[in-house]
Scaffold this motif. Sequence first.
Motif, PDB file in Angstrom:
ATOM      1  N   PHE A  76       0.786  -1.232   0.000  1.00 60.29           N
ATOM      2  CA  PHE A  76       0.000   0.000   0.000  1.00 60.29           C
ATOM      3  C   PHE A  76       0.821   1.287   0.000  1.00 60.29           C
ATOM      4  CE2 PHE A  76      -2.728  -3.181   2.177  1.00 60.29           C
ATOM      5  CZ  PHE A  76      -3.707  -3.273   1.192  1.00 60.29           C
ATOM      6  N   ARG A  77       2.116   1.213   0.278  1.00 61.54           N
ATOM      7  CA  ARG A  77       2.892   2.447   0.361  1.00 61.54           C
ATOM      8  C   ARG A  77       4.065   2.496  -0.611  1.00 61.54           C
ATOM      9  NH1 ARG A  77       1.057   1.083   5.360  1.00 61.54           N
ATOM     10  NH2 ARG A  77      -0.245   2.634   6.382  1.00 61.54           N
ATOM     11  N   ALA A  78       4.721   1.387  -0.848  1.00 59.38           N
ATOM     12  CA  ALA A  78       5.868   1.375  -1.762  1.00 59.38           C
ATOM     13  C   ALA A  78       5.385   1.188  -3.195  1.00 59.38           C
ATOM     14  CB  ALA A  78       6.829   0.258  -1.385  1.00 59.38           C
ATOM     15  N   ALA A  79       5.954   1.964  -4.106  1.00 60.49           N
ATOM     16  CA  ALA A  79       5.565   1.858  -5.515  1.00 60.49           C
ATOM     17  C   ALA A  79       6.669   1.279  -6.380  1.00 60.49           C
ATOM     18  CB  ALA A  79       5.163   3.240  -6.050  1.00 60.49           C
ATOM     19  N   THR A  80       7.925   1.443  -5.964  1.00 61.42           N
ATOM     20  CA  THR A  80       9.046   1.020  -6.812  1.00 61.42           C
ATOM     21  C   THR A  80      10.056   0.187  -6.031  1.00 61.42           C
ATOM     22  OG1 THR A  80      10.166   3.129  -6.354  1.00 61.42           O
ATOM     23  CG2 THR A  80       8.839   2.999  -8.369  1.00 61.42           C
ATOM     24  N   CYS A  81       9.580  -0.653  -5.119  1.00 62.55           N
ATOM     25  CA  CYS A  81      10.454  -1.563  -4.378  1.00 62.55           C
ATOM     26  C   CYS A  81      10.164  -2.997  -4.815  1.00 62.55           C
ATOM     27  CB  CYS A  81      10.242  -1.422  -2.869  1.00 62.55           C
ATOM     28  SG  CYS A  81      10.884   0.103  -2.162  1.00 62.55           S
ATOM     29  N   THR A 198       7.723 -15.317  -8.026  1.00 60.47           N
ATOM     30  CA  THR A 198       7.309 -13.922  -8.150  1.00 60.47           C
ATOM     31  C   THR A 198       6.153 -13.648  -7.203  1.00 60.47           C
ATOM     32  OG1 THR A 198       7.999 -13.760 -10.465  1.00 60.47           O
ATOM     33  CG2 THR A 198       6.366 -12.163  -9.704  1.00 60.47           C
ATOM     34  N   ALA A 199       6.290 -12.578  -6.434  1.00 61.05           N
ATOM     35  CA  ALA A 199       5.221 -12.155  -5.530  1.00 61.05           C
ATOM     36  C   ALA A 199       4.380 -11.106  -6.241  1.00 61.05           C
ATOM     37  CB  ALA A 199       5.810 -11.593  -4.236  1.00 61.05           C
ATOM     38  N   LEU A 200       3.078 -11.325  -6.281  1.00 55.32           N
ATOM     39  CA  LEU A 200       2.147 -10.444  -6.987  1.00 55.32           C
ATOM     40  C   LEU A 200       1.022 -10.011  -6.062  1.00 55.32           C
ATOM     41  CD1 LEU A 200       1.663 -12.646 -10.179  1.00 55.32           C
ATOM     42  CD2 LEU A 200       3.020 -10.559 -10.076  1.00 55.32           C
ATOM     43  N   VAL A 201       0.493  -8.828  -6.303  1.00 52.39           N
ATOM     44  CA  VAL A 201      -0.712  -8.360  -5.622  1.00 52.39           C
ATOM     45  C   VAL A 201      -1.782  -8.143  -6.678  1.00 52.39           C
ATOM     46  CG1 VAL A 201      -1.749  -6.606  -4.157  1.00 52.39           C
ATOM     47  CG2 VAL A 201       0.657  -7.211  -3.848  1.00 52.39           C
ATOM     48  N   VAL A 202      -2.939  -8.762  -6.479  1.00 53.65           N
ATOM     49  CA  VAL A 202      -4.055  -8.614  -7.414  1.00 53.65           C
ATOM     50  C   VAL A 202      -5.209  -7.938  -6.678  1.00 53.65           C
ATOM     51  CG1 VAL A 202      -5.738  -9.794  -8.858  1.00 53.65           C
ATOM     52  CG2 VAL A 202      -3.378 -10.645  -8.736  1.00 53.65           C
ATOM     53  N   THR A 203      -5.669  -6.812  -7.221  1.00 44.86           N
ATOM     54  CA  THR A 203      -6.787  -6.076  -6.644  1.00 44.86           C
ATOM     55  C   THR A 203      -7.960  -6.114  -7.621  1.00 44.86           C
ATOM     56  OG1 THR A 203      -5.232  -4.569  -5.533  1.00 44.86           O
ATOM     57  CG2 THR A 203      -7.534  -3.878  -5.665  1.00 44.86           C
ATOM     58  N   ARG A 232      -5.372  -9.438   1.966  1.00 41.17           N
ATOM     59  CA  ARG A 232      -5.151  -8.297   2.851  1.00 41.17           C
ATOM     60  C   ARG A 232      -6.298  -7.304   2.663  1.00 41.17           C
ATOM     61  NH1 ARG A 232      -3.037  -8.905   6.982  1.00 41.17           N
ATOM     62  NH2 ARG A 232      -2.673  -6.669   7.196  1.00 41.17           N
ATOM     63  N   PRO A 233      -6.829  -6.756   3.751  1.00 39.15           N
ATOM     64  CA  PRO A 233      -7.863  -5.721   3.615  1.00 39.15           C
ATOM     65  C   PRO A 233      -7.322  -4.538   2.809  1.00 39.15           C
ATOM     66  CG  PRO A 233      -7.679  -6.469   5.883  1.00 39.15           C
ATOM     67  CD  PRO A 233      -6.519  -7.052   5.157  1.00 39.15           C
ATOM     68  N   ARG A 234      -8.144  -3.996   1.929  1.00 38.58           N
ATOM     69  CA  ARG A 234      -7.694  -2.882   1.077  1.00 38.58           C
ATOM     70  C   ARG A 234      -7.630  -1.553   1.827  1.00 38.58           C
ATOM     71  NH1 ARG A 234     -11.011  -2.765  -4.392  1.00 38.58           N
ATOM     72  NH2 ARG A 234      -9.709  -0.908  -4.598  1.00 38.58           N
ATOM     73  N   LYS A 235      -8.144  -1.534   3.053  1.00 42.23           N
ATOM     74  CA  LYS A 235      -8.132  -0.330   3.898  1.00 42.23           C
ATOM     75  C   LYS A 235      -9.018   0.771   3.304  1.00 42.23           C
ATOM     76  CE  LYS A 235      -3.420  -1.461   5.302  1.00 42.23           C
ATOM     77  NZ  LYS A 235      -3.820  -2.267   6.453  1.00 42.23           N
ATOM     78  N   THR A 236      -9.972   0.337   2.505  1.00 41.25           N
ATOM     79  CA  THR A 236     -10.918   1.282   1.906  1.00 41.25           C
ATOM     80  C   THR A 236     -12.293   1.167   2.544  1.00 41.25           C
ATOM     81  OG1 THR A 236     -11.322  -0.379   0.183  1.00 41.25           O
ATOM     82  CG2 THR A 236      -9.764   1.396  -0.328  1.00 41.25           C
ATOM     83  N   ARG A 237     -12.770  -0.086   2.644  1.00 43.40           N
ATOM     84  CA  ARG A 237     -14.079  -0.341   3.231  1.00 43.40           C
ATOM     85  C   ARG A 237     -14.104  -1.773   3.723  1.00 43.40           C
ATOM     86  NH1 ARG A 237     -19.227   0.730  -0.465  1.00 43.40           N
ATOM     87  NH2 ARG A 237     -18.355  -1.088  -1.545  1.00 43.40           N
ATOM     88  N   LEU A 238     -14.817  -2.017   4.809  1.00 43.03           N
ATOM     89  CA  LEU A 238     -14.903  -3.350   5.395  1.00 43.03           C
ATOM     90  C   LEU A 238     -15.374  -4.355   4.346  1.00 43.03           C
ATOM     91  CD1 LEU A 238     -14.620  -4.864   8.129  1.00 43.03           C
ATOM     92  CD2 LEU A 238     -17.085  -4.514   8.428  1.00 43.03           C
TER      93      LEU A 238
END
Length: 316
Positions: A76-81, A198-203, A232-238
């Motif tokens: 949620f915070r790093a964009a280029t790591c 490879t570690a991926l995040v899919v939203t 992981r919770p998106r921290k937007t809405r329950l």
Amino acid sequence: MSGGHERLLTYLGPPGSFTHAAVELLSHPWTGPVSPRNSVADVIFAVESGEAAAGVVPLETSVEGDVSSTVDELIFRAATCFINEVIVVPVSYVVAGAPGGRWGSVKKLITTSVAMAQCRRFLDASGVETELAGTIDAAAAAVAADGSDETAALTTAMCAHLNSLAVLRSGVEDQSGVATRMAMFSRRLSPPTGHDETALVVTPIGDRTGVLVDILQCFSDRGIALSAISSRPRKTRLGEYCFLLNARSHAADARLREAMQAVADLPAEVKILGSYPLRGSSDSPRVDEAAPPGSVDAAGLQSWVDTIMRPEQLDL
């Protein structure tokens, strides 16, 4: 980057921590300076901002699973790591005292609340007085400054070495075989080795039935194994989640790129957290062979369900 920060590596401190031990276990020894940071967020910010070339943070433990503070910072915070390497570090504690000292002479142990929680049975059996310190390095430093045979530190072997202490007892943790996967990351993706993960995040975009099945199918159709799946919770809405997937392939592999495109077309947003050499499960010792209590195999499943569904078992 320029100047003295060009080869700086940061890690979650303090010196002598298990994360520090991971720095010493990198497949390619780090030749530049290393510096501890007080939090995972500080380590990641130092790398993303260009203050440091690389960082090392805890990623997953064999007991607790994903380290949420690390995973959330990367998602949620790093964009280029990008994770470049994963290092497996055994979680083990020692009793360290003054050189020439003996465990039988120790009357007080200085340690941290975390170490105490992981060595409770040993501490209860020993009957010695305990004193809390802020970090395991501070505990070892306090014993070194004291110099008494009656005071020792419950700390790590690395802290003992850094503070010139002798190891009086080793392997005093309650649960042997516990290990932590540490991640070394930088702002560059590592090259393929032919045996990568490879570690991926899919939203997912939108809310519809079967979205997770559709995501997994994109990888299955292309013969790509997934070694881990978590949410992981998106921290937007329950009730809104993103998914963290570990795929047995490199981001440069054509099949994985096709799978990621298929996922994006569902539609969903895809983020690469890194590609790194795959380390086998043999790198981490097995703690327990047993499945979770209450688990049953195929032969006993139906009779077990029938038993717990009896009227007298139901809370009606």
